[in-house]
Design an enzyme around this catalytic site. Structure first.
Site, mmCIF file in Angstrom:
data_model
loop_
_atom_site.group_PDB
_atom_site.id
_atom_site.type_symbol
_atom_site.label_atom_id
_atom_site.label_comp_id
_atom_site.label_asym_id
_atom_site.label_seq_id
_atom_site.Cartn_x
_atom_site.Cartn_y
_atom_site.Cartn_z
ATOM 1 N N ASP A 95 -14.424 -2.595 8.048
ATOM 2 C CA ASP A 95 -14.321 -2.864 6.604
ATOM 3 C C ASP A 95 -14.595 -4.340 6.352
ATOM 4 O OD1 ASP A 95 -14.002 -2.424 3.955
ATOM 5 O OD2 ASP A 95 -11.823 -2.409 3.989
ATOM 6 N N GLY A 124 0.819 -1.196 0.000
ATOM 7 C CA GLY A 124 0.000 0.000 0.000
ATOM 8 C C GLY A 124 0.856 1.250 0.000
#
Length: 1343
Positions: A1024, A839
């Site tokens: 999430d 990421g």
């Protein structure tokens, strides 16, 4: 009666009024009536103009084109005494108010007009705004007139036209020069073409008045062409931008007007821009460009688009067609072949027929390997092979990829290359060889053909009966051939036979003809036929009684070698041996069609010098060649004279000398992988002259034959039997001759484990002891160093967070303990491998941990760590995540913490479990082709319903026994019971080789609910929850994870920018979207979306829906997703319950666990019942309460509209009634409004990167989010959001490309994770639930 008459009159009046108001004619529609009956009305300036208009329907007025500031002076009012009446009033009129006043019916052409002159002697000329800034365009055409728009406010003026420079005056002549007060001054254009400007002049009472000046511009009119760009038919998807350029090329000084005609001319988003284009230097043409732009096309914009260019005297137009598709699509067209046959040497074309928007990316593969264009192959919309060879045969796969939706379609074509019969002896045997009289001879014909031969036949004919023409490819021509079985008058044939042999790696047919005794010279023909063609070989069987010719050495001669031709004859029979070379000009002498033997024309041949040797019986004449060259090739004749008859006998020999050729390895040596104990065989095909010497090397050392190593066929074939681990390595084939060497390499990979010798064990043990000593020494040194823990914690990096109601935000992470003695793991025992996710500031890496689990030496793990350059806050965030994982504790359905590396001297690393099969979303999409919704009859491990019944009872009992009591934090190294204990009870099977069933989907849902129930019990919120964050491990076990530090959400289409952070809006509850409220119940909403993902087999939620402010509003108003394609009514009802607008009415995770467990048990009790896919109408009418009948998907409903309804309207079944009775919540309504009920526009897909965002898509329920504005009170623009793609595959694929794990990562680790005894029981039941329904084991290839 009176009342009835009044009622009739009233009705008639209403009908007439309605007809007039809607434009429908009553009896007739008369023009409006004006208050003045004159066609021309003259009034004085500064008076008031008032005209009343009456009609039969709605009226409106048009008046002269006046400046904007004077429009306020014009009043249009309704009459008080009539319905359809309007009065126009202009107070204090001026000269410029002169013009036509028009009263008309709306939406019709029926009108009444009066022309009004406002006489103003001080300003007799009207300065109208339509004069186009005082410019008059004219063309030099004697037949054309031009109008100077100097209109007058007085009708009877005496007007002349003045032109300058030079000055000239024109007065009306009553013919071609005239003045009209309503139009202006008319004059032939050529009369004023010289002038720079003109104006009109009039005299009133000796006073001269002039109009405004008009500049005269002489322009052309010719239009050469009009071109549209793009020129061909345009295809677009709804929501995309249409840009059409219309370019006109004209002569110089041309004024041009453009007009467009297209289907939706009143489109509110259209934009037309006209401009001149700078002409290229040296050109005598002018360019004009008109651009039509429609920002977001819809289906109504489809049609023909016409651009018209008008220059005043000439008009030209061009048109194109615009086709608008609802969404991007791709499909193969009809007529695609699956099998193509070609003949070797021909050109092959494999076209691709497809229907697609936009044009797809086309990739070609041959036997799974990509193909690129080269000099033999051209790839594109069709695959072209120039000269096809046998090597080109195989399976060709074309893959079409839609560049917008990324949807892929593939089609495989098998190419079969047919080879006509090829006879190998054609190039090797001379057509002029001779055979000794009376000897037995064997003629062979070696044929290769594909497909195999139909037959091989032998024919013959006498040599004298055929003609010989050496210039032809086949020099012999025979009028007819006789079968060898008919040997009357020829040589007796003993036998013919056909055999099959593997020659040069090809299966060939060898046909043999045995001649018993050679008495007659003849021609023999071998003919072979298959479906691809025919081949033949003609053999000249010339029988002689005389000398013999031999070549020394006997091997095939090569240039620059020494060799000799020997002619041997019986010394008692023959004399005068002589050598000749047969030249090309004297090959034979023709007498008509007959052949004159060579011996009758020896004087024309080139005589050679030879050396004669004699022995007791023969004379031998030798011709020697030193360093033979290619020029020495040819036909050589040995002549010998019979001593008695003085007749000469000639024998011909064709000498072939091979050209020297450097060694070449003609094939590729491919790498091979095998296991210990198997056999490896590799062939090294070579060519070269002289024949190369082949040598093998292993790891650059010469390879010699051994007990298990065999070299054959001149070392071409290498065979290794019963391979061992040490046989692996790099093998090199080297071929050498006098011109050099050629090499080719191949890698042998040997897999498996073999028993080590005692010496190896001793060495390994000693090494381990030494390593342990140094490790302990390093631990003692490192433990003396302390690392700082100061700095602010940026909680936005976390996704699994503490419940904010339990502890203040600034205290909850700081107070969590970290026990280094329990969780710290040495870095030197961690071997990092390949990255699994990456990421903006974090990454996840696959690693091997040595000694992290006492049940094995090495274990494959996943390591979460920061990238280089991470800030202190990011370091603190990862440390806090570590503490949260410790606080959460251990659970089977959560990715558990195994250890951490926190001490100074290296990066902070969090070690968690490794799940080899990747995330659930990718796995489900890959299993769509293997989805079987029903059970096969019979049990997997034992037959009959007894086993199923036992399982179902035991399943429910053991599922209930596994509670959240397992949550106590345990050591990162050892648990109570090893998973290997469970594996001993059941056979381990490869996950990707099982078919996916409905029971698997329920099982996955149940496990996720168990994991979320556990997290809720630990006061933790997962923000999430989605299929991309559910990992799949061995034996169908799913685990909840979060790789927030390793997902680049800037590039992930599932995360939409809303304010500062990027949020996964499709999974978020309304209260989270609008109020930033994160609770356990908002996680239940996300769980409902996860269920939709599971039962759609990995599709992206809300397919085709633009994720914007409108979506959020509809979601809050109660619009929900349609049922996924593979769900049941019960599961869809469960999803709707999870999506209840009131968070308190949503089920708790404990209720979901109980409900899904009951469904899983009911599934196991079906005892051989197959699931039948029924239309929804039939499904809902069934009275069974098992909840296991599948509804028809919305797609199928569209195909069979008469049978089913794609919307769900049903009452809750018995299968869910108990679940609802025990709940405090109310049942959902019997019908649900879905997004399919609302027309959708196709969004334009674009990704907006923003480096200023946080890296995680799972944001904290922290003060950071509380600063965001309340969406219930404000209605801001959602313009910053990234709209989802219209194809669900795009979003789903895009969202998973950056997920923590990718499918396909496999570990060599044979060890297992340690679980508690209760969890081991759950693991066993989960695995049995995934396999009990299969009956016969079905397997497929790994995804």
């Amino acid at each position: 009666m009176e009342s009835r008459a009044l009622l009739a009159v009233a009705l008639w009046f209403c009908v007439e009024t309605r007809a007039a108001s809607v434009g429908l004619p009553g009896d007739s529609l008369h023009p409006p009536k004006l208050s003045t009956q004159k066609d021309i009305l003259t009034i004085l300036a500064n008076t008031t103009l008032q005209i009343t208009c009456r009609g039969q329907r709605d009226l409106d007025w048009l008046w002269p084109n006046t400046p904007r500031d004077s429009e306020e002076r014009v009043l249009v009012t309704e009459c008080g005494d009539s319905i359809f009446c309007k009065t126009l009033t202009v107070p204090r009129v001026v000269g410029n108010d002169t013009g036509a006043y028009k009263c008309f019916y709306r939406d019709t052409d029926v009108s009444s007009i009066v022309y009004v002159y406002v006489q103003d002697h001080r300003s007799p000329f009207i300065a109208s705004v339509s004069d186009e800034h005082g410019i008059v365009y004219i063309t030099e055409n004697k037949n054309k007139t031009v109008v100077i728009p100097c209109r007058g406010s007085i009708s009877n003026l005496n007007v002349s036209l003045c032109a300058r420079y030079p000055e000239k005056r024109f007065v009306p002549d009553g013919n071609r020069i005239s003045w009209d007060s309503e139009k202006g001054f008319t004059i032939p254009s050529y009369m004023i073409s010289y002038a720079g400007m003109v104006f009109c002049e009039a005299k009133i009472n000796d006073e001269t008045y002039q109009s405004i000046m008009y500049i005269v511009l002489v322009v052309g009119y010719r239009i050469y062409d009009v071109v549209l760009s793009p020129p061909h038919e345009i295809e677009l998807s709804a929501g995309e931008k249409l840009v059409l350029n219309c370019t006109a090329r004209t002569e110089l000084n041309v004024g041009l007007d453009f007009s467009w005609q297209f289907p939706s001319s009143k489109h509110q988003h259209k934009k037309i821009v006209n401009r001149d284009v700078k002409s290229l230097p040296g050109t005598v043409a002018k360019m004009f460009l008109s651009t039509l732009t429609i920002d977001s096309v819809t289906k109504s914009d489809q049609g023909e688009y016409t651009c018209t260019a008008y220059s005043g005297l000439m008009t030209k137009k061009n048109k194109t067609f615009v086709r608008v598709h609802t969404k991007p699509f791709i499909a193969f067209g009809s007529g695609m072949k699956s099998l193509v046959e070609a003949t070797v040497g021909s050109q092959v074309r494999i076209p691709v027929k497809y229907l697609s928007y936009p044009a797809p990316d086309i990739k070609w593969y041959r036997n799974g390997r990509p193909i690129e264009s080269n000099y033999t192959m051209i790839v594109g919309d069709e695959l072209t092979i120039m000269e096809v060879s046998e090597r080109d045969a195989g399976n060709y796969t074309v893959i079409l990829t839609n560049p917008i939706s990324m949807e892929k379609q593939s089609h495989m074509v098998s190419l079969v290359v047919n080879v006509p019969p090829q006879i190998g002896e054609k190039a090797l045997i001379s057509p002029m060889d001779s055979y000794q009289y009376g000897t037995m001879q064997t003629l062979t014909c070696t044929v290769y053909a594909n497909p195999p031969l139909h037959h091989i036949q032998w024919y013959w004919q006498l040599e004298e009966a055929c003609s010989y023409r050496p210039s032809q490819t086949n020099p012999y021509t025979c009028k007819e051939w006789r079968h060898v079985k008919d040997f009357q008058g020829g040589n007796k044939i003993e036998v013919t036979k056909n055999q099959y042999a593997l020659i040069e790696g090809k299966n060939k047919t060898v046909s043999t003809l045995v001649i018993q005794a050679a008495y007659v010279s003849a021609l023999y023909k071998c003919e072979a036929i298959n479906k691809a063609g025919r081949g033949e070989r003609v053999i000249s069987f010339h029988v002689i009684r005389g000398p013999e010719i031999t070549v020394q050495p006997a091997t095939q001669p090569t240039e620059r070698e020494s060799m000799s031709l020997l002619c041997t004859a019986d010394r008692n029979t023959f004399e005068n041996l002589t050598w000749y070379k047969l030249g090309s000009q004297a090959t034979s002498v023709h007498m008509g069609e007959s052949l004159t033997p060579v011996c009758k024309n020896l004087d024309a041949l080139w005589k050679l010098n030879g050396t004669v040797f004699s022995n007791s019986t023969n004379d031998i004449l030798i011709v020697a060649f030193q360093n033979a060259s290619l020029q020495d090739q040819g036909n050589y004749v040995c002549s010998a004279q019979d001593k008695k008859t003085k007749k000469r006998h000639c024998l011909v020999k064709q000498l072939v000398i091979l050209e020297r050729m450097a060694p070449m390895i003609t094939g590729n040596l491919e790498n091979q992988t095998t296991t210990i104990g198997e056999t490896i065989e590799v062939v090294c095909p070579t060519s070269g002259n002289p024949t190369p010497l082949i040598t093998w090397f292993k790891d650059n050392e010469t390879l010699v034959e051994d007990s298990g190593i065999v070299l054959k066929d001149g070392n071409r074939n290498l065979t290794i039997r019963r391979v061992r681990k040490e046989d692996g390595g790099l093998y090199t084939c080297q071929a050498c001759n006098v011109l050099g060497c050629a090499r080719a390499e191949t890698l042998f990979i040997i897999e498996g484990v073999q028993e080590k010798t005692n010496l190896e064990v001793i060495i390994l043990v000693g090494t381990a002891v030494i390593a342990m000593f140094f490790w302990l020494l390093l631990v003692i040194l490192v433990r003396t160093v302390k690392r700082a823990n100061e700095g602010e914690l940026k909680t936005g990096y976390l996704s699994i967070v503490m419940d904010p109601d339990e502890l203040p935000l600034d205290e909850r992470c700081e107070r969590l303990p970290y026990d280094a003695s329990k969780w710290e793991f040495p870095r030197d025992r961690l071997k990092l491998g390949k990255p699994l996710g990456r990421g903006a500031f974090g990454q996840v890496i696959e690693a091997d941990a040595f000694g992290i689990d006492k049940t094995a030496t090495c274990k494959t793990v996943a390591v979460k760590m920061l990238k280089e350059g991470a800030t202190h806050s990011e370091h603190r965030a990862l440390m806090s995540e570590l503490k949260i994982l410790i606080h959460i504790g251990h659970h089977l359905n959560v990715v558990n913490l195994l250890g951490a590396c926190t001490k100074p001297g290296g990066p902070l690393m969090v070690i968690v479990e490794f799940c080899k099969f990747g995330n659930l979303s990718t796995y489900l999409r890959g299993k769509r082709n293997e989805f079987v919704p029903y059970k096969s009859k019979g049990a997997r491990f034992r037959s009959g319903k007894d086993y199923v019944g036992e399982l179902s009872v035991d399943l429910k009992r053991r599922l209930d026994s596994i509670t959240s009591s397992q949550s106590s934090a345990s050591s990162g190294f050892v648990e109570e019971k090893s998973l290997s204990d469970v594996e001993e009870e059941e056979a381990s099977e490869e996950l990707y080789k099982d078919f996916l069933t409905l029971e698997h989907l329920i099982c996955y849902s149940f496990q996720v609910a168990k994991g979320m129930e556990f997290l809720a019990s630990r006061k933790c919120i997962h923000r999430d929850l989605a299929a991309r964050n559910i990992l799949l491990s061995e034996k169908n076990v799913v685990k909840i994870c979060d790789f927030g530090l390793a997902r680049d959400i800037y590039k992930d289409p599932d995360y939409v920018r809303k304010g500062d952070p990027r949020l996964p809006l499709k999974w978020m509850a309304p209260e989270t979207i609008f109020d930033r409220i994160y609770t356990i119940q908002s996680g239940v909403w996300s769980f409902g979306v996860l269920l939709w993902e599971i039962f759609s087999l990995g599709a992206s939620p809300y397919p085709g829906v633009k994720i914007d402010e409108k979506f959020c509003r509809r979601l809050k108003e109660g619009t929900r997703m349609r049922a996924p394609d593979y769900t049941t009514p019960e599961m869809y009802q469960t999803m709707l319950d999870c999506w209840h607008e009131d968070p308190n009415q949503r089920p708790a995770f404990s209720e979901l666990v109980e409900h899904l467990g009951n469904l899983l048990q009911a599934n196991a009790q079906q005892d051989g019942k197959d699931y039948i896919v029924l239309p929804m109408s039939e499904t809902l009418s069934m009275e069974e309460d098992s909840g296991l009948s599948l509804p028809t998907s919305p797609v199928s409903c569209m195909e069979e509209e008469e049978v089913c309804d794609p919307k769900f309207h049903y009452d809750n079944t018995a299968g869910i009634s108990h679940y609802l009775q025990n709940s405090k919540r109310k049942s959902r309504p019997v019908s649900v409004k879905t997004f399919e009920d609302i027309p959708l526009e196709e969004p334009e897909v674009k990704v907006i990167p923003d480096d200023s965002q946080t890296d995680s898509g799972m944001v904290l329920a922290s003060e950071e989010l509380k600063t965001l504005e309340d969406r219930n009170k404000l209605s801001p623009s959602f313009g910053g959001m990234m709209p989802s793609k219209s194809r669900e595959s795009v979003a789903s694929e895009g969202s998973n490309q950056t997920s923590g794990y990718q499918s396909g990562y496999h570990s060599d680790d044979t060890d297992t994770t340690v679980y508690s005894s209760d969890e081991a029981g759950l693991l066993k039941l989960v695995d049995v639930a995934g396999h009990v329904d299969s009956g016969t084991t079905l397997r497929s290839s790994p995804v």
